[in-house]
Scaffold this motif. Structure first.
Motif, PDB file in Angstrom:
ATOM      1  N   UNK A  28       1.054  -0.871   0.383  1.00 46.79           N
ATOM      2  CA  UNK A  28       0.102  -0.019   0.061  1.00 46.79           C
ATOM      3  C   UNK A  28       1.153   1.378  -0.402  1.00 46.79           C
ATOM      4  N   UNK A  29       1.623   0.952   0.738  1.00 47.21           N
ATOM      5  CA  UNK A  29       2.661   2.281   1.395  1.00 47.21           C
ATOM      6  C   UNK A  29       3.215   2.884  -0.625  1.00 47.21           C
ATOM      7  N   UNK A  30       3.504   1.680  -1.504  1.00 46.20           N
ATOM      8  CA  UNK A  30       4.430   1.912  -1.853  1.00 46.20           C
ATOM      9  C   UNK A  30       3.600   1.995  -3.605  1.00 46.20           C
ATOM     10  N   UNK A  31       2.363   2.137  -3.458  1.00 44.52           N
ATOM     11  CA  UNK A  31       1.325   2.509  -4.461  1.00 44.52           C
ATOM     12  C   UNK A  31       1.397   3.738  -4.230  1.00 44.52           C
ATOM     13  N   UNK A  35       1.499   6.885  -7.139  1.00 42.73           N
ATOM     14  CA  UNK A  35       1.044   8.234  -7.209  1.00 42.73           C
ATOM     15  C   UNK A  35       1.586   9.328  -7.488  1.00 42.73           C
ATOM     16  N   UNK A  36       2.614   9.601  -6.665  1.00 40.93           N
ATOM     17  CA  UNK A  36       2.909  11.111  -6.393  1.00 40.93           C
ATOM     18  C   UNK A  36       2.188  12.260  -6.063  1.00 40.93           C
ATOM     19  N   UNK A  37       1.165  11.677  -5.462  1.00 43.64           N
ATOM     20  CA  UNK A  37       0.333  12.571  -5.369  1.00 43.64           C
ATOM     21  C   UNK A  37       0.688  12.726  -3.385  1.00 43.64           C
ATOM     22  N   UNK A  38       1.137  12.367  -2.900  1.00 46.61           N
ATOM     23  CA  UNK A  38       1.089  13.182  -1.514  1.00 46.61           C
ATOM     24  C   UNK A  38       2.470  13.740  -1.045  1.00 46.61           C
ATOM     25  N   UNK A  39       2.096  14.624  -0.118  1.00 47.61           N
ATOM     26  CA  UNK A  39       2.734  15.690   0.455  1.00 47.61           C
ATOM     27  C   UNK A  39       4.322  14.787   0.693  1.00 47.61           C
ATOM     28  N   UNK A  44       7.958  11.300   3.333  1.00 56.56           N
ATOM     29  CA  UNK A  44       9.571  10.527   4.044  1.00 56.56           C
ATOM     30  C   UNK A  44       9.066   9.902   5.148  1.00 56.56           C
ATOM     31  N   UNK A  45       7.785  10.022   5.534  1.00 60.48           N
ATOM     32  CA  UNK A  45       7.292   9.103   6.516  1.00 60.48           C
ATOM     33  C   UNK A  45       6.982   7.568   6.291  1.00 60.48           C
ATOM     34  N   UNK A  46       5.882   7.849   5.007  1.00 65.38           N
ATOM     35  CA  UNK A  46       5.980   6.508   4.439  1.00 65.38           C
ATOM     36  C   UNK A  46       6.842   5.381   4.045  1.00 65.38           C
TER      37      UNK A  46
END
Length: 89
Positions: A28-31, A35-39, A44-46
């Protein structure tokens, strides 16, 4: 995986997860990262959690491999039982 399971797995302590749960959380984290839509800060936390999940999965795989390698064979070459990987030889 449904959202309820994903949310639970995301906040769950890694040491309490089964291998399958940890692997699903890592996927799930990799997905999310792909996607590249995470701040940035969340990325970094993910990434940090993903690395911890990867390490936990690798540790469990290594332990499983060690157990498999400890299968005891009889004189005829057939498996005659198993021996715990942490048992003294």
């Amino acid at each position: 995986m449904d959202e309820g399971t994903a949310t639970t797995a995301a906040g769950q302590e890694i040491s309490q997860m089964s291998f399958e749960q940890a692997l699903a959380a890592l996927e799930q984290i990799v997905q999310q990262l792909e996607r590249g839509d995470v701040p940035l800060d969340q990325s970094i936390s993910l990434y940090e959690r993903g690395e911890a999940l990867r390490a936990a999965c690798q540790k469990r795989l290594d332990a499983a491999q060690a157990r498999i390698e400890k299968i005891v064979t009889g004189a005829d070459g057939r498996a005659s039982g198993t021996q715990s990987f942490d048992a003294e030889s």
